[in-house]
Design an enzyme around this catalytic site. Structure first.
Site, mmCIF file in Angstrom:
data_model
loop_
_atom_site.group_PDB
_atom_site.id
_atom_site.type_symbol
_atom_site.label_atom_id
_atom_site.label_comp_id
_atom_site.label_asym_id
_atom_site.label_seq_id
_atom_site.Cartn_x
_atom_site.Cartn_y
_atom_site.Cartn_z
ATOM 1 N N LYS A 81 0.751 -1.117 -0.208
ATOM 2 C CA LYS A 81 -0.081 -0.209 -0.046
ATOM 3 C C LYS A 81 0.730 1.223 -0.111
ATOM 4 C CE LYS A 81 -4.155 -2.353 1.381
ATOM 5 N NZ LYS A 81 -5.118 -2.652 2.826
ATOM 6 N N ASN A 102 -4.228 -15.287 -5.256
ATOM 7 C CA ASN A 102 -5.540 -15.986 -4.965
ATOM 8 C C ASN A 102 -6.224 -15.164 -3.878
ATOM 9 O OD1 ASN A 102 -3.865 -16.667 -2.896
ATOM 10 N ND2 ASN A 102 -4.879 -18.596 -2.457
ATOM 11 N N ARG A 110 -7.428 -3.655 -7.166
ATOM 12 C CA ARG A 110 -7.230 -2.507 -6.462
ATOM 13 C C ARG A 110 -5.937 -2.103 -5.924
ATOM 14 N NH1 ARG A 110 -12.297 -4.805 -4.256
ATOM 15 N NH2 ARG A 110 -11.086 -5.675 -2.506
ATOM 16 N N ASP A 175 -8.892 -26.887 -2.379
ATOM 17 C CA ASP A 175 -7.684 -26.157 -2.157
ATOM 18 C C ASP A 175 -6.619 -26.841 -2.975
ATOM 19 O OD1 ASP A 175 -8.305 -23.772 -0.656
ATOM 20 O OD2 ASP A 175 -7.892 -24.796 1.066
ATOM 21 N N GLY A 237 -22.118 -45.290 -7.183
ATOM 22 C CA GLY A 237 -22.686 -45.773 -8.779
ATOM 23 C C GLY A 237 -22.255 -46.824 -9.401
#
Lengths: 419, 419
Positions: A81, A102, A110, A175, A237
């Site tokens: 920042k 991520n 931003r 993940d 299945g």
């Protein structure tokens, strides 16, 4: 480095600027680090990757989690920042082959480090993003963690007992499962970049990635026309017998052996009957095929259980497996951790970490020329500040110290994770 | 090719001779095929990959399973037990960058195509093997399928309900999960080969690969000192609230929404309370942290359930998710298959197969420059006999026909999977 491991140089020279945190992203870059890439983890100077701690605000409260997904990486702490911090990272991105993030949807943009911005700095870069939901999904802006991907990707619906609510597989498929698909794509994109010089943008949604692992459930549904349900320890299945877990002595919560007779090999059943001492059933027409045996499911279960209950799961696996029938003991986490054969083969290795002490953990499981990739410590927060800025950007120690003085980067003379 | 997909050329020119069958091996080579490699599947002329059928001896009885793991590949049928067939495959191996097999232990060596034999033909080849148990394991010679890997790798012990026997995740982690780790290693080895010309030997055991996905369970155990158990829909080894599934109307077996409030972001709980209309609890000290909420677990469950029971899972996901709280509906296989947003984004694509008809299935889930990799049909048995021998070995049609006449390869003018 020990006799069963060696440093892998497959991706030697590949530079990765890594903005990822927690697991889906870090698992991908860690795989590439094990295979030789130089992965520089960009972290907040004050707190670092939230994966470093289990309690907010209390650093280093979960070193094991952090070790798991950040071995063999470097750490550089930068205040993204601050204008100077952002400029510094942009200089690194100009030198990078790959960058990956991520963060929550919209965050990287931003910060001024979105795809278009980074591509303008380095047109040949491979820019990767991992999100909960894929680009263009109606849920694109939604937050997600592993379990949200497993719920919305179908995985939970096919896991657990049929008479109970859905269960979440105890493994972090949302993940690490997603991270592995990104790692394959990244390594392939690097192959292309080495040849053509071209970069690209890669994007994966964790929900979308789950479909890749759900293909058995989807193909069973296509064959049967019915929703694939939950089936406990058995395959969802597919109705054949025997296929499932059988209780062993002494009867603890994981004292079971899995036994499976493949449809593709009728010999499995014959071999199993010999182990069980039931040669009398070998030519019995009632049990001749997996389908017939499924019709007499309870009888088949009882025949096998009658034998397994007198053996431990280890004995049962040994005796059934050596007879040429697929069989496996259900091992718990402590049995896996303490099984000496993993370490003997380099599949588990001891991370020698200066602060946290030695810790035996899994490394990369694929052997390369008979050896595993050497496990190196996960980095201390900011451990490589000086080294990375000096080697990537040819900065002088005085320049690095000045950046530290201004609060642009964290402390430079950090303790090292290994001497 | 449609607007949302494009052919990917990352691995353009890479030649793979693929001896794999079923899933663990085929999932790895399919990933590389989607990313541009030319994968030639070597199959038995009479029956082909056993993954082509669910009933032994009845071909093509499970095309969906085969499509899933063999899209974008070519098929070449060769009798490996004939001297000429073996010689033919050796000629192909001389041209290959990669070869891979996942046969039962010892089989590939008995065929005369073990690592040393192939390396002598082509020193630069990348030679990969996938087995149930790793090289050097005490179970090295044992047979294994997906479920045996999941049992012995610890995965089943952490899956299911705590008061029930272990469950098997309904996803084929033992197979595709292993295949993905091999695919990462293969792509990285190709990067290295492109630069250095060097080949290598790669080996993975499915049991060993499971440890890579088990790292959450192992790190939780390291932190707590206790075996990581089963925890139903919740995370194993981590006690926070809310974290789990909540019942929704109309109450079907998968009518649940997953709601998770991260430890790393206290805002999640506040946002959730607003959605639930329980602003009165926002400043309630009894529920201030994930740990405190876990101590009042039943109360927290009831607060959320009271709201979710009046909503469908889709409504609940929408309302909670858009408020900035991680949330996801538990979707079943039919809901996943029929959700139009996957196809709209190229995550699912329709395979247009001449024999089996159109089938919508997942492709490679990572978007490349905004598009997915174009899904192509899985090959008919021997479909590319003529094409591969002519392009790889510069054979003339008459030579190919002669090989067919001698029974060395299967039929040459096979119907094509797509026009």
């Amino acid at each position: 480095m020990s006799g069963n491991s060696a440093e892998v140089k497959f991706l030697d020279g590949v530079k990765i600027v890594d903005f990822t945190q927690f697991e889906a992203g870090p698992s991908a870059t860690e795989a590439l680090a094990w295979l030789g890439a130089e992965v520089v983890k960009i972290e907040n100077p004050k707190v670092g990757d939230p994966g470093r701690r289990i309690i907010p605000g209390k650093p280093e409260t979960d070193p094991y989690y952090f070790h798991m997904f950040n071995a063999n990486k470097k750490s550089l702490t930068v205040d993204l920042k601050s204008p100077k911090g952002l400029a510094l990272v942009k200089d690194l991105l100009k030198k990078a082959d790959v960058t990956i993030e991520n963060m929550a949807p919209g965050t990287i943009d931003r910060l001024g480090l979105g795809y278009e911005a980074v591509k303008a700095l380095n047109p040949g870069i491979i820019y990767a993003s991992v999100k909960g939901f894929g680009a263009g999904s109606p849920f694109e802006k939604f937050l997600a963690f592993d379990m949200i991907a497993q719920a919305t990707g179908g995985v939970m619906s096919v896991t657990g007992d049929a008479d109970r609510p859905p269960a979440k597989p105890g493994i972090a498929l949302g993940d690490t499962g997603t991270g592995m698909l990104m790692a394959i794509t990244l390594a392939s994109a690097l192959y292309n970049k080495q040849k053509t010089g071209q970069g690209c943008r890669l994007q994966v949604g964790m929900q979308d990635a789950m479909l890749h692992y759900m293909r058995i459930g989807l193909s069973s549904q296509a064959r049967t026309g019915k929703v694939t349900g939950r089936n406990g320890a058995k395959m969802a299945g597919i109705n054949i017998a025997p296929s499932g877990i059988y209780p062993c002595k002494p009867g603890g919560p994981n004292d079971y052996v899995y036994v499976f007779c493949s449809r593709a090999n009728p010999e499995h059943w014959t071999r199993l009957l010999k182990v069980l001492g039931r040669e009398d059933l070998i030519d019995d027409a009632r049990y001749a095929t997996p389908q017939l045996r499924f019709e007499r499911f309870e009888e088949v279960e009882a025949i096998i259980r009658e034998w397994t209950k007198n053996h431990t799961k280890h004995e049962a696996m040994q005796l059934i497996g050596q007879a040429g029938v697929p069989a496996g003991a259900v091992l718990d986490t402590m049995e896996v951790q303490n099984d000496p054969t993993f370490e003997a083969r380099g599949i588990m290795q001891v991370m020698h970490h200066a602060k946290h002490g030695p810790y035996k953990m899994p490394g990369w499981p694929v052997l390369i020329n008979g050896r595993s990739a050497t496990l190196k410590p996960s980095p201390m927060l900011g451990e490589h500040n000086g080294q990375v800025l000096q080697t990537w950007l040819a900065m002088k120690p005085a320049d690095v110290a000045a950046l530290q003085g201004e609060g642009v980067i964290g402390q430079v003379d950090m303790p090292k994770a290994a001497e």
